[in-house]
Structures are given as C-alpha cells and as structure tokens.
Design an enzyme around this catalytic site. Structure first.
Site, PDB file in Angstrom:
ATOM      1  N   GLY A  15      17.094  21.687  85.914  1.00 55.63           N
ATOM      2  CA  GLY A  15      17.978  20.704  87.237  1.00 55.63           C
ATOM      3  C   GLY A  15      17.319  21.355  88.290  1.00 55.63           C
ATOM      4  O   GLY A  15      17.195  22.549  88.594  1.00 55.63           O
ATOM      5  N   ARG A  76      11.573  18.360  82.522  1.00 55.01           N
ATOM      6  CA  ARG A  76      11.960  18.946  81.503  1.00 55.01           C
ATOM      7  C   ARG A  76      10.824  18.920  80.387  1.00 55.01           C
ATOM      8  O   ARG A  76      10.648  17.103  80.158  1.00 55.01           O
ATOM      9  CB  ARG A  76      13.178  18.907  80.477  1.00 55.01           C
ATOM     10  N   ASP A 107      18.108  29.478  83.049  1.00 53.18           N
ATOM     11  CA  ASP A 107      17.366  29.890  81.298  1.00 53.18           C
ATOM     12  C   ASP A 107      16.958  29.088  80.761  1.00 53.18           C
ATOM     13  O   ASP A 107      16.118  29.457  79.812  1.00 53.18           O
ATOM     14  CB  ASP A 107      19.298  29.577  80.523  1.00 53.18           C
ATOM     15  N   THR A 130      19.705  27.762  90.334  1.00 52.20           N
ATOM     16  CA  THR A 130      20.845  26.709  89.779  1.00 52.20           C
ATOM     17  C   THR A 130      22.257  27.049  89.976  1.00 52.20           C
ATOM     18  O   THR A 130      22.732  28.239  90.645  1.00 52.20           O
ATOM     19  CB  THR A 130      20.876  27.536  87.985  1.00 52.20           C
ATOM     20  N   ASP A 132      24.671  26.750  88.948  1.00 51.35           N
ATOM     21  CA  ASP A 132      25.425  27.064  88.355  1.00 51.35           C
ATOM     22  C   ASP A 132      26.110  28.209  88.428  1.00 51.35           C
ATOM     23  O   ASP A 132      27.063  29.475  87.655  1.00 51.35           O
ATOM     24  CB  ASP A 132      25.167  26.538  86.441  1.00 51.35           C
ATOM     25  N   ASP A 134      25.043  31.223  86.841  1.00 45.71           N
ATOM     26  CA  ASP A 134      24.718  31.910  84.878  1.00 45.71           C
ATOM     27  C   ASP A 134      23.888  32.323  84.455  1.00 45.71           C
ATOM     28  O   ASP A 134      24.678  32.511  83.483  1.00 45.71           O
ATOM     29  CB  ASP A 134      25.840  30.368  83.565  1.00 45.71           C
ATOM     30  N   ARG A 176      28.884  23.134  83.501  1.00 44.73           N
ATOM     31  CA  ARG A 176      29.194  23.128  81.013  1.00 44.73           C
ATOM     32  C   ARG A 176      29.500  24.472  80.677  1.00 44.73           C
ATOM     33  O   ARG A 176      30.187  24.277  79.858  1.00 44.73           O
ATOM     34  CB  ARG A 176      28.023  22.588  80.356  1.00 44.73           C
TER      35      ARG A 176
END
Length: 328
Positions: A15, A76, A107, A130, A132, A134, A176
């Site tokens: 992303g 992707r 990731d 990213t 996120d 994360d 998510r």
C-alpha cells in the site's frame, strides 16, 4: 569500512503511504552523493520480475518531496511469491549489474525481502512505509503522521454536522491489526469512544458508555472505530446494534477509507523519510544487509528484518487511560 557497491536499486511495494516519494528522493540523492548509480524499479516486486527499471539521478527526483503516493508505482505481486518469480527477479538484477536493493513498504514487503535474501544472499535494506505504524523496531513509519492529520481533519468536519443535528457518528479508520491511527486520532479529535483491535470493549459496554454521555449533557457523540476493532463483523452491524439499543441518538456511519492514504506528506513524514532514505544507503555502503532502517527515540537505527515482523508495536496503554479520562 565502505563497501564497493556501484549500483543500487530502489522500489516501493504494498500500500502507498505519504512520504514514499520523499524516501525515494533521499535514496537517489544519497547514491548520487556517494557516486553510486541508482536504479528505480517500477511497480514493486512485479517490476523487479519484469525488469521494469530506469536509471535515476539527483534531478530525476526533483519536486517530488511534497507529493503523496509513489512515482515508482506500487503493486502486490503473486508471482514473486513463487520461487520461479523470485528467480526471474534475481536474474534481472544480475543482468543489470545491480549490487543491492532498497525496499520501501510494510510487513508484506519485508517478508518478500527476507525470502529473497535467504535464497540468493542478495543485499537488501528496508524502509518502513505504511500508514498503520505496525512495524516493530521503529517508533514511526512513513505515512503514519500524515494519515493521522487527515483523519483528525475529517473528524473535525464531521463533528460540525454531529453537533448541528444531535447525531452519533461512527467513523471507521484504517488499522485492521493495529489501533494506532484510531487511538491517536480519536484523542486528537476529542472522540467520546475509541474502538481498537488491541482492546475488546464489547458492544454492551459501548452502549452503556454512550448512554452515560447522553445523561451528562452531551448532545452528540463521535466514536472512532478501527477497521479491525473487536466489536462485531463490521461497522454497519455495530451501527444497527446501537440503533436497536440506543434510541436517544440518530446514528450515522462514515468510512474514511483510502482518503487516509493520500495527500501531501506532513513535514514530519518528509523529514522521517529523508532520514531513513539516507540511513538505508549508509547501511548498505557499510556492508549491512537483511535489515530495516527505523527511528527509535529520534535516532536512526537498524533492526533485522525478522525482528521487525515480530509483532507490531505495542499499543501505548497510557494513551488508552488518557482517552478514558478526557472523554467523560
């Protein structure tokens, strides 16, 4: 001791995130500074497989630090998940006499880099990009700060309508598996409740909390919901449950979606991306590989790829307490 790398490639994968262009720019100009040739790979690992390369110099990346997305594009690649696909990618790198690779992504990007390094012992350094936030081993990922500001701005505008019509708004944000965006944006925008994947509050507790807010004099409420929040199958189901059990409010739903990924990167993200891009080239020229460049306590550092994937950054419990206290 500096290694004798002559050509380094850079790609973006997964992303997109605001600040990726700033990171590419830093990688390219760091290469130019060290008299190393830089190759841009279009469309991530898919472009690596197809040999979609272009030589980049310092002027190739002018006027992109302020642009969102990634000018190298992203994709992707299912084929890269196969050994045959990775072999094609390696063959293109060798054919073009590329000595090392910088991958910018999350990731999934790092997992691909780990497998590739294990199979071909090819020098790769990653930069975490990213929204996120994360990734383990870095306090911040590129794009996270911009996404936060985008979400807060959107919630501020929605609150105007909530106040004008005595409405309850459920606002779904990205995350998510990580609630960093929801928690921080919720505090920054003054949300009455924040639902995140790391904390299962339950629907009944949420309804009771909203009832208390109503009794305390609040005429409208904002609930920020991480898309991975443990509150039901989806935000629409949650809205239906609230409508059935809380008639005091008119309940509306807003899903912010991909608006969170776009837009010009914040100054913080531009500086972070620039630091990590320079750090990635410094690491490769020092002989490091199979690592991610991150920032911890405002210092650029490196961690093994595998460690960066050992669970996401832990949610800040003190922020949960802050949110509980100031939302009464």
């Amino acid at each position: 001791m500096k290694s004798k790398l002559k050509k380094i490639a850079v790609l973006t994968s997964g992303g997109d995130a605001p600040g990726m262009n700033a990171a590419i720019r830093a990688v390219v100009r760091s290469c130019a500074y060290h008299n190393v040739e830089c190759v841009g790979v279009y469309r991530g690992y898919e472009g690596l497989i197809e040999g979609d390369f272009e030589i980049l110099d310092a002027r190739s990346v002018k006027n992109i630090i302020n642009r969102g997305g990634t000018f190298l594009k992203s994709a992707r690649s299912k084929e890269f998940m196969t050994k045959e696909g990775r072999q094609k990618a390696y063959d293109h790198l060798i054919r073009e006499e590329i000595d090392a690779l910088v991958t910018i992504g999350g990731d999934g990007t790092f997992r691909g880099a780990i497998v590739f390094n294990e199979e071909f012992d090819f020098p790769i350094v990653g930069i975490p990009g990213t929204i996120d936030n994360d990734i383990n081993g870095t306090d911040f990922t590129i794009g996270y700060d911009t996404a936060l500001n985008t979400v807060v701005e959107a919630i501020d505008k929605i609150r105007d309508t909530a106040n004008s019509h005595n409405r309850l708004f459920l606002i779904e944000v990205m995350g998510r598996d990580a609630g960093d965006i929801a928690l921080n944006a919720g505090i920054g925008a003054g949300a009455e409740e924040i639902l995140i994947p790391e904390q299962d509050l339950g629907r009944d507790r949420l309804v009771e909390s909203l009832k208390r807010s109503k009794k305390s004099g609040k005429s409208s409420s904002i609930v920020v919901v991480s898309e991975g929040g443990q509150i039901g199958k989806n935000i629409m189901g949650l809205a239906d449950y609230i409508r059935q059990n809380l008639t005091e409010y008119e309940c509306k739903v807003t899903v912010l979606g991909h608006i969170q990924r776009g837009g010009a990167p914040s100054c913080f993200d531009r500086v972070l991306a620039s630091r990590l891009g320079v750090g990635a080239i410094d690491a490769l020229l020092s002989g490091e590989k199979d690592i991610m460049i991150g920032v911890i306590h405002n210092k650029v550092t490196s961690v093994p790829f595998k460690k960066s994937l050992e669970g996401s950054n832990k949610i800040d419990q003190s922020l949960i307490r802050v949110a509980d206290i100031i939302s009464i």
